[in-house]
Design a protein around this motif. Structure first.
Motif, short mmCIF file in Angstrom:
data_model
loop_
_atom_site.label_atom_id
_atom_site.label_comp_id
_atom_site.label_asym_id
_atom_site.label_seq_id
_atom_site.Cartn_x
_atom_site.Cartn_y
_atom_site.Cartn_z
N ASN A 522 0.92 -0.92 -0.08
CA ASN A 522 -0.06 0.11 -0.03
C ASN A 522 0.82 1.30 0.57
O ASN A 522 2.45 0.93 0.88
CB ASN A 522 -0.69 0.21 0.80
CG ASN A 522 -1.66 -1.35 0.97
OD1 ASN A 522 -2.19 -0.91 -0.31
ND2 ASN A 522 -1.84 -1.49 2.47
N SER A 548 0.20 7.73 7.34
CA SER A 548 -0.58 6.39 7.26
C SER A 548 -0.70 5.21 6.99
O SER A 548 0.25 5.88 5.31
CB SER A 548 -2.09 6.15 8.05
OG SER A 548 -2.57 6.28 6.73
N GLU A 550 -0.90 1.00 5.46
CA GLU A 550 -1.90 -0.62 5.81
C GLU A 550 -0.78 -1.52 5.86
O GLU A 550 -0.32 -1.86 4.42
CB GLU A 550 -3.24 -0.41 5.24
CG GLU A 550 -3.45 -1.93 5.46
CD GLU A 550 -5.14 -1.52 5.43
OE1 GLU A 550 -5.56 -2.78 5.95
OE2 GLU A 550 -5.71 -1.04 4.19
N ASP A 552 -0.76 -5.07 5.17
CA ASP A 552 -1.31 -6.27 4.93
C ASP A 552 -1.04 -6.79 4.75
O ASP A 552 -2.04 -7.79 3.91
CB ASP A 552 -2.91 -5.76 4.62
CG ASP A 552 -3.01 -4.83 2.82
OD1 ASP A 552 -2.12 -5.04 2.99
OD2 ASP A 552 -3.83 -4.26 2.75
N GLU A 558 -0.92 -7.74 9.13
CA GLU A 558 -1.95 -7.33 9.13
C GLU A 558 -1.63 -6.33 10.32
O GLU A 558 -3.18 -6.53 11.65
CB GLU A 558 -2.81 -8.73 9.55
CG GLU A 558 -3.03 -9.78 9.03
CD GLU A 558 -3.40 -9.59 7.51
OE1 GLU A 558 -4.69 -8.25 7.18
OE2 GLU A 558 -3.06 -9.91 6.13
N ASN A 560 -2.27 -1.98 11.46
CA ASN A 560 -2.16 -0.67 11.37
C ASN A 560 -1.00 0.56 11.03
O ASN A 560 -0.74 -0.18 12.84
CB ASN A 560 -3.65 -0.35 11.85
CG ASN A 560 -5.24 -0.46 10.58
OD1 ASN A 560 -4.67 -0.74 9.73
ND2 ASN A 560 -5.76 -1.11 11.76
N GLN A 561 -0.54 1.53 10.75
CA GLN A 561 0.47 2.27 11.09
C GLN A 561 0.55 3.58 10.83
O GLN A 561 -0.54 3.87 10.23
CB GLN A 561 2.07 1.60 11.05
CG GLN A 561 2.10 -0.34 11.06
CD GLN A 561 3.25 -0.19 10.28
OE1 GLN A 561 3.72 0.19 9.41
NE2 GLN A 561 4.00 -1.27 10.79
N GLU A 562 1.07 4.55 12.17
CA GLU A 562 0.88 5.73 11.93
C GLU A 562 1.85 6.23 12.06
O GLU A 562 2.49 5.86 13.47
CB GLU A 562 -0.22 6.45 13.00
CG GLU A 562 -0.47 7.87 12.82
CD GLU A 562 -1.07 8.43 14.07
OE1 GLU A 562 -2.82 8.40 13.56
OE2 GLU A 562 -1.09 8.67 14.79
N SER A 583 2.05 1.37 15.91
CA SER A 583 1.74 0.59 14.79
C SER A 583 0.98 -1.08 16.23
O SER A 583 1.52 -0.99 17.32
CB SER A 583 3.05 -0.58 14.63
OG SER A 583 2.96 -1.59 13.64
N SER A 585 -1.83 -4.92 14.85
CA SER A 585 -2.16 -6.14 14.21
C SER A 585 -3.20 -6.43 15.05
O SER A 585 -3.35 -6.41 16.15
CB SER A 585 -0.78 -7.61 14.19
OG SER A 585 -1.33 -8.55 13.48
N LYS A 586 -3.33 -7.14 14.13
CA LYS A 586 -5.59 -7.51 13.99
C LYS A 586 -5.31 -8.92 14.54
O LYS A 586 -5.95 -9.55 15.38
CB LYS A 586 -6.07 -7.65 13.03
CG LYS A 586 -6.32 -7.12 12.59
CD LYS A 586 -7.00 -6.48 11.37
CE LYS A 586 -7.87 -5.14 10.34
NZ LYS A 586 -7.44 -5.22 8.82
N TRP A 714 1.07 1.15 19.98
CA TRP A 714 -0.08 2.48 19.60
C TRP A 714 -0.12 3.10 20.84
O TRP A 714 0.39 4.49 20.16
CB TRP A 714 -1.33 1.14 19.39
CG TRP A 714 -2.14 2.36 18.18
CD1 TRP A 714 -3.10 3.54 18.60
CD2 TRP A 714 -2.04 2.70 16.72
NE1 TRP A 714 -3.54 4.12 17.59
CE2 TRP A 714 -2.49 4.15 17.05
CE3 TRP A 714 -1.63 2.22 15.47
CZ2 TRP A 714 -3.47 4.37 15.61
CZ3 TRP A 714 -1.99 3.02 15.08
CH2 TRP A 714 -2.62 3.73 14.41
#
Length: 828
Positions: A522, A548, A550, A552, A558, A560-562, A583, A585-586, A714
């Protein structure tokens, strides 16, 4: 009426004669009708005369050798005499490259493998030089040499079959037609075009098999031109710079067609008729939708590609001025200077993907753009490029060279100069890059500060996540690995994947997937920044970006990062960066690794109780995974790390320094302040050499820090403060303390002592839409980023809001404007 009709007839006749004269060869690079004005340029302009004299000396040397023994001279071409049948021309030796028993393209061909191609290129260039000299002098000795080389090539090349290897085969380079049209195919039509007048009046070529002079085989030449046109149109790939790189061969071979209908048909493949294997110009120019847009690849490709398109637009426009390609596609021309805006204070280039650290501006392309703009009457573009060209010539950065300069360029411009105004912030949109710079009032590149965050998928891009580079003390210190040779283990399994970048690896599994050579990922997305691109900025001392990403690809990250990256200047010679990387993860049992590479000799931790121990197997889990070139990789690439040493789980503040003491300049340091968080392990490693680093670091390992956070990162992200300094300055930061709210990270208190003063700064960093409130600090902030600066007596000096709606500090309440930014100096 009769007089009017007669005048109309005479006008039409004159136009027809002029058009016919323009269609008299040569006309690809230059028209036969332009010869006298070019000779006048040679006689009156010093730079033009130098080009001519150099060309004449080179050509005369080869002509002399040829006439000593024409047969011996031509036999230097790479003929395969073992296949000489029936006393005819033998085929040429093919140029191929094999590795581990598998045929590959010629990226990594050895000198011996490249030898047949080198011989062909050398002799075809001799023919082109001689053809040009024939055009300029009308001396047939030059045309005879050129015709003999071209004749010999035509006879031998037709003894081979065109390969269909992976849809990218060639004629003489059976496993790399893409390269063949770039180094062989484009030269033939130019030679033919220049010597055509000689050939049409039955000028002879020497046949080394018959050992006599013979007539030129026009029909065979046309077949060869069509074959090279066909390799471009029906082989190769679309959607990349390949289409532009192959286009010169397509255009020149099209223009070599003697049948005008054939010529227009083949030329249409460049202008408007795309195929499954070749994008036409009207498709390629979609990459330049807005003024300032650039070709969406890496630095060495974007300018090269745009330069090629500008050159070909000029060539085709000269052939058919009614096309007005400059007027139709002006944004191609506007793109040419853009790379000059992506430079650090030391003039090195922001690096992403396979891009290089250094490059020169394409000044010859500036000249081409000016010539095209002049032909199409585009005054604004002429005014843009004239001072750029003039300044480069006056500064000794550009010297006109080559016959195209002789044919196309004016003698000089008005004695005007210009400078590139570098914006405080800028963006490379297709690369996801948001950069910040703060040049010092000292005008010393060593005092400049600059950084960027970025990352995106593109041709020649790297799967490196949300990457970062940091500049200080005249060098890019926080570095991306770059690239060297394509196709080798290091490039495939390190340089172009996560571990070579200043990023965060999730669950040891961050990777690219899909897209170009299976490196898809991404794009980094912009959340907020200040100043906006092209804006002055509300504060001369502060800037920031929040982005940000992603992560994935694959199925084990999996996340999300900022990332919030801020640049804070504290004096003309001091400043620092704040990096906050979130950061999560799911997936269960998540862990996150923050990587930072810095050129230097060593990384030293000042904390004596971290208990570092050798952990050689820490990053080796994927070291032996399946690797298939351009398809499967040993992600994330950190098995290349050496001398791996890891601390115990450490929950105190950390202070560490990268030492860089072998530069010709003063010793340089990058000091890191890392606030304490739970569940952190620190690892120091020696990463592979950083390509194009300053000597001697271009041949030494790269000291690298890895911080592992067990669990999500996070609420309590990776937070680092970076300060570059040199041995004469000492670091200005005295202390760094984290600010929490209900156990959640909200910012930093940083105390600095600069050469001018002592200051206390509260750096507030939150995700968008959040509110921070502290009764102890007497601060309430609704927004993303802010800096409150106090003097050494703890009196308010300034407030900066990079993005936010409202900030209250003690009795001071600030609300922002419509752009949600604010700065005020309370001391003045």
């Amino acid at each position: 009426m009769k007089i009017k009709n007669l005048l109309l007839f005479l006008i039409l006749l004159t136009v027809t004669q002029i058009y016919s004269q323009d269609r008299k060869r040569p006309f690809i690079l230059v028209k036969s009708s332009e010869r006298n004005q070019i000779l006048e340029k040679i006689n009156t302009q010093e730079w033009a005369n130098e080009i001519y004299i150099d060309l004449k000396l080179k050509a005369n040397l080869q002509v002399k050798q040829f006439y000593k023994n024409p047969k011996s001279y031509i036999k230097q071409l790479p003929f395969n005499w073992d296949e000489n049948k029936n006393n005819t021309f033998p085929p040429f030796f093919k140029t191929t490259h094999m590795r581990n028993g598998v045929q590959e393209n010629l990226d990594n061909a050895t000198d011996e493998e490249w030898r047949p191609a080198e011989l062909l290129i050398t002799h075809l260039q001799v023919a082109l030089d001689c053809g040009t000299m024939y055009y300029l002098t009308q001396d047939e000795k030059y045309a005879h040499v050129a015709s003999t080389i071209l004749y010999s090539f035509l006879k031998s090349v037709q003894k081979s079959e065109v390969s269909d290897w992976h849809g990218r085969g060639g004629w003489l380079f059976p496993y790399d037609g893409f390269r063949e049209v770039r180094v062989i195919g484009y030269r033939l039509p130019l030679i033919y075009d220049f010597i055509h007048p000689y050939l049409k009046k039955e000028g002879k070529a020497f046949d080394i098999i018959k050992n006599k002079k013979v007539n030129f085989p026009f029909e065979e030449a046309q077949k060869v031109f069509k074959t090279y046109g066909n390799i471009t149109v029906n082989y190769g790939q679309t959607g990349s710079n390949h289409c532009a790189l192959e286009a010169p061969s397509l255009v020149f071979n099209a223009l070599a067609m003697d049948d005008e209908n054939e010529r227009e048909k083949w030329l249409s493949y460049f202008l408007t008729e795309s195929t499954d294997n070749q994008d036409a110009l009207n498709i390629m120019v979609k990459n330049y939708k807005n003024e300032g847009d650039i070709w969406p690849e890496t630095s060495q490709y974007l300018n090269h590609t745009t330069s090629i398109l500008a050159r070909l637009m000029l060539v085709v426009n000269k052939y058919n001025p009614s096309l007005k390609l400059g007027e139709k596609y002006p944004n191609v021309l506007h793109a040419l200077p853009r790379l000059d805006y992506f430079i650090y204070p030391n003039n090195e280039i922001v690096r992403w993907g396979d891009g290089h650290r250094s490059a020169h501006a394409p000044y010859e392309a500036y000249d081409n753009a000016y010539a095209l703009a002049k032909a199409d009457g585009l005054t604004a573009i002429q005014n843009k490029f004239a001072p750029l060209i003039n300044k480069a010539i006056n500064n000794g950065k550009y010297k006109r060279q080559g016959t195209e300069a002789l044919f196309w360029y004016d003698d000089s411009f008005d004695n005007e100069s210009t400078t590139v105004d570098l914006s405080r912030t800028d963006r490379v949109y297709h690369a996801g890059i948001v950069l910040q710079r703060n040049l010092s009032s000292t005008d010393n590149p060593k005092d400049g500060l600059m950084c960027f965050v970025g990352g995106a998928h593109m041709v020649h891009g790297h799967a490196g996540g949300m990457d970062m580079e940091l500049y200080g003390e005249g060098q890019v210190l926080g570095v991306d690995n770059g690239r060297k040779r394509y196709g080798v283990d290091l490039h495939e399994n390190y340089s172009r994947i996560f571990a070579a970048h200043n990023t965060v690896i999730v669950n040891g599994s961050s990777q690219g997937e899909g897209g170009w050579v299976n490196l898809g990922m991404n794009s980094v997305q912009l959340i907020a920044m200040e100043p906006q691109v092209g804006k002055e900025g509300v504060s001369p001392y502060h800037s920031f970006s929040q982005t940000s990403f992603e992560d994935d690809r694959g199925d084990k990250a999996e996340a999300n990062q900022e990332r919030t990256l801020a640049l804070i200047r504290t004096s003309p010679t001091t400043g620092y960066y704040v990096d906050v990387f979130r950061s999560k993860s799911k997936l269960p049992n998540e862990y996150h690794d923050y990587l930072y590479h810095n050129i230097g000799d060593k990384l030293v931790f000042e904390n004596s109780d971290m208990d570092f121990k050798k952990t050689p197997e820490r990053y080796m889990e994927n070291a032996n995974d399946t690797w298939k070139r351009n398809k499967l990789y040993r992600n994330p690439g950190w098995h290349f790390f050496k001398d791996v040493k890891t601390s115990k789980i450490y929950d105190k503040d950390v202070k560490a320094t990268f030492y860089t003491k072998r530069l010709p300049q003063d010793d340089v340091f990058m000091q890191l302040h890392i606030p304490s968080f739970q569940n952190r392990e620190y690892t120091k490693v020696k990463a592979p050499t950083t390509f194009e680093a300053p000597k001697p670091y271009d041949n030494l390992p790269t000291p690298t820090l890895v911080i592992r956070n067990k669990g999500e990162a996070w609420k309590n992200p990776f937070v680092l403060v970076y300060e570059p300094y040199n041995e004469k300055e000492k670091p200005s930061i005295q202390s760094v303390t984290k600010i929490l709210q209900n156990g959640v990270y909200k910012g930093l208190k940083i105390v600095s002592k600069t050469p001018e003063t002592k200051m206390i700064q509260y750096i507030l960093t939150q995700s968008k839409g959040q509110v921070f409130k502290s009764e102890a600090l007497n601060i309430t902030f609704s927004g993303t980023f802010a800096v409150i600066t106090l003097d050494e007596e703890e009196k308010l000096s300034s407030i900066y809001i990079g993005e936010g709606e409202k900030l209250q500090f003690k009795e001071i309440l600030v609300t922002t404007n419509t752009e949600n930014s604010f700065y005020k100096d309370f001391k003045n």
